[in-house]
Design a protein around this motif. Structure first.
Motif, short mmCIF file in Angstrom:
data_model
loop_
_atom_site.label_atom_id
_atom_site.label_comp_id
_atom_site.label_asym_id
_atom_site.label_seq_id
_atom_site.Cartn_x
_atom_site.Cartn_y
_atom_site.Cartn_z
N SER A 102 80.89 -30.75 35.49
CA SER A 102 81.14 -32.19 35.44
C SER A 102 79.92 -33.00 35.86
O SER A 102 79.62 -34.04 35.28
N LYS A 103 79.19 -32.50 36.86
CA LYS A 103 78.01 -33.23 37.33
C LYS A 103 76.88 -33.19 36.30
O LYS A 103 76.19 -34.19 36.09
N VAL A 104 76.69 -32.03 35.66
CA VAL A 104 75.64 -31.93 34.65
C VAL A 104 76.00 -32.78 33.43
O VAL A 104 75.14 -33.46 32.86
N GLU A 105 77.26 -32.76 33.03
CA GLU A 105 77.67 -33.59 31.89
C GLU A 105 77.47 -35.07 32.19
O GLU A 105 77.01 -35.83 31.33
N THR A 106 77.80 -35.48 33.41
CA THR A 106 77.58 -36.88 33.79
C THR A 106 76.10 -37.23 33.74
O THR A 106 75.71 -38.31 33.28
N LEU A 107 75.25 -36.32 34.20
CA LEU A 107 73.81 -36.53 34.15
C LEU A 107 73.33 -36.71 32.72
O LEU A 107 72.55 -37.63 32.42
N VAL A 108 73.79 -35.84 31.83
CA VAL A 108 73.39 -35.90 30.42
C VAL A 108 73.83 -37.22 29.80
O VAL A 108 73.07 -37.89 29.08
N ARG A 109 75.06 -37.62 30.07
CA ARG A 109 75.57 -38.86 29.48
C ARG A 109 74.87 -40.09 30.06
O ARG A 109 74.52 -41.02 29.34
N ASP A 110 74.67 -40.10 31.39
CA ASP A 110 74.00 -41.25 32.02
C ASP A 110 72.56 -41.38 31.55
O ASP A 110 72.03 -42.50 31.48
N ALA A 111 71.93 -40.25 31.21
CA ALA A 111 70.55 -40.27 30.71
C ALA A 111 70.49 -40.57 29.22
O ALA A 111 69.41 -40.58 28.63
N GLN A 112 71.66 -40.83 28.61
CA GLN A 112 71.75 -41.16 27.19
C GLN A 112 71.13 -40.07 26.31
O GLN A 112 70.42 -40.34 25.34
N LEU A 113 71.43 -38.82 26.65
CA LEU A 113 70.95 -37.68 25.87
C LEU A 113 72.04 -37.22 24.92
O LEU A 113 73.23 -37.42 25.17
N PRO A 114 71.66 -36.58 23.82
CA PRO A 114 72.68 -36.01 22.91
C PRO A 114 73.51 -34.98 23.67
O PRO A 114 73.07 -34.42 24.67
N PHE A 115 74.72 -34.74 23.17
CA PHE A 115 75.60 -33.81 23.88
C PHE A 115 76.36 -32.95 22.87
O PHE A 115 76.89 -33.44 21.88
#
Length: 353
Positions: A102-115
């Motif tokens: 959950s923390k890594v996913e939040t980091l990826v989304r907050d950094a506006q990176l593709p997922f």
């Protein structure tokens, strides 16, 4: 040409969906020199970048302030670490680091990176090699180093692959000639036992009067395209092939959060919603998608519910996001000539959280 295109589209959409759940996206294993804290911290930072690569498909270290901040406070993202036992075949000290999803996913989304989520297509790789004028299949038993290289490189991307066993069952259906010449039908049929959604045939041989190797590969369903050609060191071209096919898959499946669209409404039909609790669970699951702005029930009859979904993404990206949601299973009409999704025909079945 038009007929060939239609046949290709029909085959693509009528193929069974063998996407599987990848369970090791949020962990990485690295070789380390020792067990000191400084070495462990450095390895953990690299492990985080490896996990981000699997989630986003980015080659390079992501140069974003939030990612740099996360690396400085790496322990906040770590779930556990362990040193692996040494064995006779591998005398390197290794550390496996697991992160909180959950923390890594939040980091990826907050950094506006593709997922790209954990539902990913299984890829079967049939590779034939010509060495000293003899042709043979690459298998883990016959060419263990090349087989391991394929699996390790694909694992860096989080792409599930399988190198066929080439046991008696496989060889009864597929010979060297079928793979070398990319005869699609027998290879695809033989790949069903491996639950492969996409199938690749490849051949590797030394260039005449040269120490360099040439590798040619293609998807078996890509009848309208030429094969990809790579030239270089044997291990190098094999790594490049897996990198190339993985990057293509990433481009097809990741959702780009930087592209914005005007709010659009799409009707989303879901069956097997038997009671109010399931309906509310489905609504929450839909609302959890990052590009979904709102969800309303507009129709209900027995176990079928129609939702109006407001989203700030293209229909294509909404469908990509839904493919990552295990709670929903896409409905494919067996009577249809080919399947084409649009805003009026999104139909899914409720599987549950």
């Amino acid at each position: 040409m038009l007929i060939r295109v239609l046949l290709f589209i029909c085959a693509f959409f009528s193929a069974p969906n063998f996407a599987i759940e990848v369970t090791d996206l949020y962990q990485s294993t690295l070789a380390v020199a020792d067990k000191t804290r400084a070495t462990r911290v450095k390895a953990s930072q690299q492990a985080l970048m490896n996990v981000i690569k699997k989630l986003t498909g980015r080659y390079e270290n992501v140069d974003h302030a939030l990612v740099k901040k996360a690396k400085r406070s790496i322990s906040d993202y770590m779930l556990k670490y362990e040193y692996l036992n040494l064995d006779d075949d591998d005398d390197e000290l290794k550390i496996r680091i697991k992160f909180e999803a959950s923390k890594v996913e939040t980091l990826v989304r907050d950094a506006q990176l593709p997922f790209w989520g954990n539902r990913r297509p299984m890829i079967a790789i049939w590779l034939a090699i010509e060495d000293n004028l003899q042709r043979d299949f690459v298998t883990q038993e016959r060419y263990p180093q090349l087989g391991r290289l394929i699996y390790d490189t694909a694992a860096e991307w989080g792409v599930p692959v399988v190198v066929p066993l080439l046991d008696l069952q496989d060889r009864a259906s597929v010979g060297i000639a079928e793979v070398w010449g990319n005869f699609s039908e027998p290879v695809e049929q033989a790949s069903i036992r491996y639950n492969a959604e996409r199938v690749i045939t490849a051949r590797m041989f030394k260039q005449p009067h040269s120490s360099r190797w040439q590798l040619e590969w293609r998807y078996t369903d890509a009848e309208l395209f030429e094969s990809n050609q790579l030239v270089g060191d044997k291990q190098q071209v094999l790594i490049q092939m897996v990198n190339d096919l993985s990057s293509v898959l990433v481009a097809n499946y990741v959702i780009d959060p930087t592209v914005s669209y005007a709010t659009t409404s799409t009707v989303f039909t879901v069956d097997k919603l038997n009671d109010f609790t399931h309906i509310e669970q489905a609504k929450r699951q839909l609302k959890s998608i990052s590009t979904v702005a709102g969800v309303d029930v507009i129709y209900r009859s027995k176990d079928v519910v129609k939702f109006e979904v407001e989203h700030t993404s293209s229909l294509e990206d909404l469908i990509k996001a839904l493919k990552l949601e295990q709670a929903f299973s896409e409905y494919i009409d067996p009577r249809a000539f080919y399947h084409a999704a649009d805003a009026e025909s999104l139909k899914y079945s409720w599987v549950g959280p």
